[in-house]
Design a protein around this motif. Sequence first.
Motif, PDB file in Angstrom:
ATOM      1  N   ARG A  69       0.830  -1.209   0.000  1.00 45.33           N
ATOM      2  CA  ARG A  69       0.000   0.000   0.000  1.00 45.33           C
ATOM      3  C   ARG A  69       0.862   1.255   0.000  1.00 45.33           C
ATOM      4  NH1 ARG A  69      -3.786  -0.734   4.992  1.00 45.33           N
ATOM      5  NH2 ARG A  69      -5.003   1.000   4.127  1.00 45.33           N
ATOM      6  N   ALA A  97      -8.520  -9.671  -4.317  1.00 46.37           N
ATOM      7  CA  ALA A  97      -9.033  -8.644  -3.408  1.00 46.37           C
ATOM      8  C   ALA A  97      -7.894  -7.930  -2.691  1.00 46.37           C
ATOM      9  CB  ALA A  97      -9.985  -9.276  -2.394  1.00 46.37           C
ATOM     10  N   ALA A  98      -6.854  -8.675  -2.309  1.00 46.99           N
ATOM     11  CA  ALA A  98      -5.727  -8.069  -1.613  1.00 46.99           C
ATOM     12  C   ALA A  98      -4.972  -7.099  -2.516  1.00 46.99           C
ATOM     13  CB  ALA A  98      -4.783  -9.166  -1.099  1.00 46.99           C
ATOM     14  N   ARG A 139      -6.116  -5.545  -5.174  1.00 46.03           N
ATOM     15  CA  ARG A 139      -7.000  -4.391  -5.404  1.00 46.03           C
ATOM     16  C   ARG A 139      -6.950  -3.447  -4.208  1.00 46.03           C
ATOM     17  NH1 ARG A 139     -12.115  -3.483  -8.063  1.00 46.03           N
ATOM     18  NH2 ARG A 139     -11.830  -5.463  -9.116  1.00 46.03           N
ATOM     19  N   ARG A 140      -7.043  -4.019  -3.010  1.00 43.66           N
ATOM     20  CA  ARG A 140      -7.079  -3.204  -1.789  1.00 43.66           C
ATOM     21  C   ARG A 140      -5.781  -2.434  -1.593  1.00 43.66           C
ATOM     22  NH1 ARG A 140      -9.974  -3.744   3.057  1.00 43.66           N
ATOM     23  NH2 ARG A 140      -9.468  -1.933   4.346  1.00 43.66           N
ATOM     24  N   ASN A 186      -8.343   0.832  -8.499  1.00 37.80           N
ATOM     25  CA  ASN A 186      -7.588   0.369  -7.342  1.00 37.80           C
ATOM     26  C   ASN A 186      -6.962   1.535  -6.575  1.00 37.80           C
ATOM     27  OD1 ASN A 186      -8.271  -2.085  -8.403  1.00 37.80           O
ATOM     28  ND2 ASN A 186      -6.184  -2.803  -8.740  1.00 37.80           N
ATOM     29  N   LEU A 205      -9.435   3.351  -4.367  1.00 44.58           N
ATOM     30  CA  LEU A 205      -9.705   2.723  -3.077  1.00 44.58           C
ATOM     31  C   LEU A 205      -8.712   3.197  -2.025  1.00 44.58           C
ATOM     32  CD1 LEU A 205     -10.590  -0.947  -4.056  1.00 44.58           C
ATOM     33  CD2 LEU A 205     -12.115   0.976  -3.640  1.00 44.58           C
ATOM     34  N   GLY A 216     -13.662  -9.218  -0.113  1.00 44.29           N
ATOM     35  CA  GLY A 216     -12.999  -8.042   0.437  1.00 44.29           C
ATOM     36  C   GLY A 216     -12.273  -8.387   1.724  1.00 44.29           C
ATOM     37  N   LEU A 248     -13.476  -2.687   6.598  1.00 45.62           N
ATOM     38  CA  LEU A 248     -14.108  -2.015   5.467  1.00 45.62           C
ATOM     39  C   LEU A 248     -14.610  -0.651   5.905  1.00 45.62           C
ATOM     40  CD1 LEU A 248     -16.327  -4.889   3.984  1.00 45.62           C
ATOM     41  CD2 LEU A 248     -14.087  -4.145   3.174  1.00 45.62           C
ATOM     42  N   LEU A 265     -15.186   1.111   0.401  1.00 45.40           N
ATOM     43  CA  LEU A 265     -14.799  -0.260   0.097  1.00 45.40           C
ATOM     44  C   LEU A 265     -16.010  -1.174  -0.005  1.00 45.40           C
ATOM     45  CD1 LEU A 265     -11.785  -0.385   2.560  1.00 45.40           C
ATOM     46  CD2 LEU A 265     -11.631  -0.322   0.072  1.00 45.40           C
ATOM     47  N   ASP A 307     -17.669  -0.672  -3.297  1.00 46.66           N
ATOM     48  CA  ASP A 307     -16.873  -1.317  -4.339  1.00 46.66           C
ATOM     49  C   ASP A 307     -17.158  -2.813  -4.381  1.00 46.66           C
ATOM     50  OD1 ASP A 307     -14.446  -1.440  -6.219  1.00 46.66           O
ATOM     51  OD2 ASP A 307     -13.881  -2.829  -4.627  1.00 46.66           O
TER      52      ASP A 307
END
Length: 879
Positions: A231, A258-259, A261-262, A439, A442, A610, A614, A618, A621
């Motif tokens: 991140r 999901a990871a 994307r997050r 992405n 987010l 997800g 959250l 999120l 999404d």
Amino acid sequence: MSIRNLDRLFKPRSVAVIGASEQAQRIGTRVLANLAEGGFDGVIWPLNPKYDMLHGLRCYPRVAALPGAPDLAILCTPPATIPGLIAELGARGCRAAIVMTAGLGALKGGGGRSLRQAMLDAAKPHLLRILGPGSVGLLVPALGLNASFAHIGAGAGKLAFVSQSGALGTAVLDWASLRGIGFSKFVAMGEGADIDFGDLLDYLAADNDTSAILLCLEQVSGARKFMSAGRLAARGKPVIVLKVGRDREGDADAVFDAAIRRAGMLRVHSTEDLFDAVETLARARGQRGERLAVMTNGGGLGLIAADALLAGGAQLAPLSAATAERLRQMAAPAANPLDLLADAPVERYAGAVAALLGEPQADALLFLHAPTAMVPSLRIAEAVAPLLQAAGKNVLSCWLGGSAVAAARQLFAGAGLPTYDTPEKAVHGFLQIAQYRRNQDLLMEVPAQLPAAPERAAARAVVAAALAAGRRELSEMDSQAVLAAYGIPLAATRVVADVEGALAAAAAIGYPVALKASAAALGRRADVGGVVLDLEDADMLRAAAGAMRDRLKRLRPDLAGTGFVVQQMARRPEAQELAIGVHNDAVFGPVIVFGQGGLAAEVAADRAVGLPPLNMVLARDMVGRTRVARLLAGFGQRAPADLEAIGRTLVQVAELVADLAELAELSINPLLADAAGVLALDAHIRLAPPRPACAMAIRPYPQELEQTVAWQGGSVLLRPIRPEDAPQHLAFFNALDPDDVRLRFFSAMRELPPAQLARLTQIDYDRAMAFIATRAGADGQPETLGVVRAVADPDNFSAEFAIVVRSDLKGKGLGLVLFQKLVDYFRSRGTAELSGEALSENGGVQHLVRRFGGEVLPRDEAGTVGLRLELQGTRPRLC
């Protein structure tokens, strides 16, 4: 571990090759040749007692005989020798090693430890960092450093490439060499026993020589570290991920998606896509939407692009009346895709390009061209390239063909315009930009306010009672009690032992009701006739209960005496049946699954995954990534469902996951959703021994750090900042005097840009902390009075801090209270020091640091001072 000593790995001044050789097929032979022939201008020390000279270099018999401690050691010796060599190197002063020897984990050494563990134990006292074991090595082309046994070198560039697989890594070197792609760093990580993806992401995020990071991985270990580092890195430069070895069932793969994307990274699915994505993202401009204008000189090309766009879930841009009129005036069709036909003159190309670039409803432009005999491709490229290069939106191009368009393609590439071989690849590039933007959003978007605080104590009491009774499966009523504590709407429900109890429960709830068999061991109750709906009165209920008992006696005699569940009948004919589930992933810990519910859920396989925690951004999404989202948006005469209520439910479930470490599985199915909101009809919770605090891939909001303190005759709440604090944080910034803004931000900022606001309020609690002082304002709404923040380095040695108090509250001791909170927190997590920088004229923060026993230090930069506070036993001086 950390980035400690990774500079010795990537910027060594001396390299020792232990196990160097001149025998063909030996790894040490190839490594020494690569080092000697790669142009490395540091010192190379071969080690092997069998030789006096190797490759024209003096060869040493052992580590102790070396002229000094090597910055980097490369080990190519048998497995049993590795732990001892690491211990010897560490004692000598070496701080980085590449262990190319493989298979250490399967072999035992002294004391029953694996050789891999013995190696790590030997390195630990010296903070000696290890790449491998089983590593092919690394390359830093700008330094001429080829510390690998790869069969080919690499050119210099701005891409960092990290691969778990050595074979894949060397294949990529081959692939990149043919295409003229260079690298800033090229790393074959091997087993990653010490240096892992998290360490390398942290290092490369701060590497000025790297503009994009490419990861090829098979699996992730240390999910929280990986997510935290990913991140951070993705906020500063593109991080593109290729995962090999997909899960056959798809569940683990969906969690990995999901990871990524997050974390704000981009996942691709082939080596070619990996480098295409770099080409695309490196040249991409900011893009808000996903509407594409397509311009071509052949209708078939336009249709191919439109088909690829539709398959990717994006859309062609509608043309405005103004653009349509401009096109008609130049004898061009007012359509998208825009087909100029094969004989269009150069002037029409230029005019059409200008018109489409000016189209407000188009977020990007795709230029497609096939060679014709009428107008040379190069002339067209020369006319439109300046227009496209100056465009304020993304432009992608495809020159379809070979030698006839080679010069045009080269001209576009030289102008910095992404150029592809086929229309499908060009559209795929556009879709990559769109996905990457989503992405990144987010990471940057500011969510809405959280739902009301849950009744955590009530939920914990239910769980504690079940565990004390030896129960891992919560009863239906207990499961509903936990959900109710988190504010999730539930249909009125009673669990009873017999028919008479069912009649009494129905009378209390009110008809109509649904009747269900209560035994959890039944599994799916409908399969054995354990559910009857729409019971209008007592007679219908009595008859249904008797018939249900008879069916169970016949089909499941072991459960014939089971009780009943009586539930308020939810008559919501326009409601969609949804499902929310929670399960534990082996790598990323608890994950939340959302999608279509009811009996069709398993068949439809419509779900989005997800990672908790959250927020509303999120959650929305997640909902938007399902097919059922189209039904929830409304159709025909059916009104849209309450999407905010669905999002709140997902956020509440995520809070429940974060709060209850004993939660192993949760299922809400069906969850009815319509314009009136949501209603949970069935819930099931399974418990397990508490998971460790680090099991969640992303650290949730640390509620335990909230603290109410006395101040100025009243009280204020000190707590970690949340993304939802953005509105009041913006108001706080706007209340600062210009001079206070300048002292805090080192510039005369007049407003706080949205991206910076997001960075200030959306922090990674695993490596940063920001405490705000807040209380209710005159209007009853919370207001921010001051904030103190610090970000720890990956080694947790130093945390860089900043502090600011609202201008009208300065001089009242609030800064002292906030700074004490920060000091206590970072001391508790083992951080060695707080450090900072301030303008020389900022006497307030200098006085604050000195009051806590810290130092104000001169700096080379004029007009600034350094701030440093050791965190061992520091307490403020009160007078």
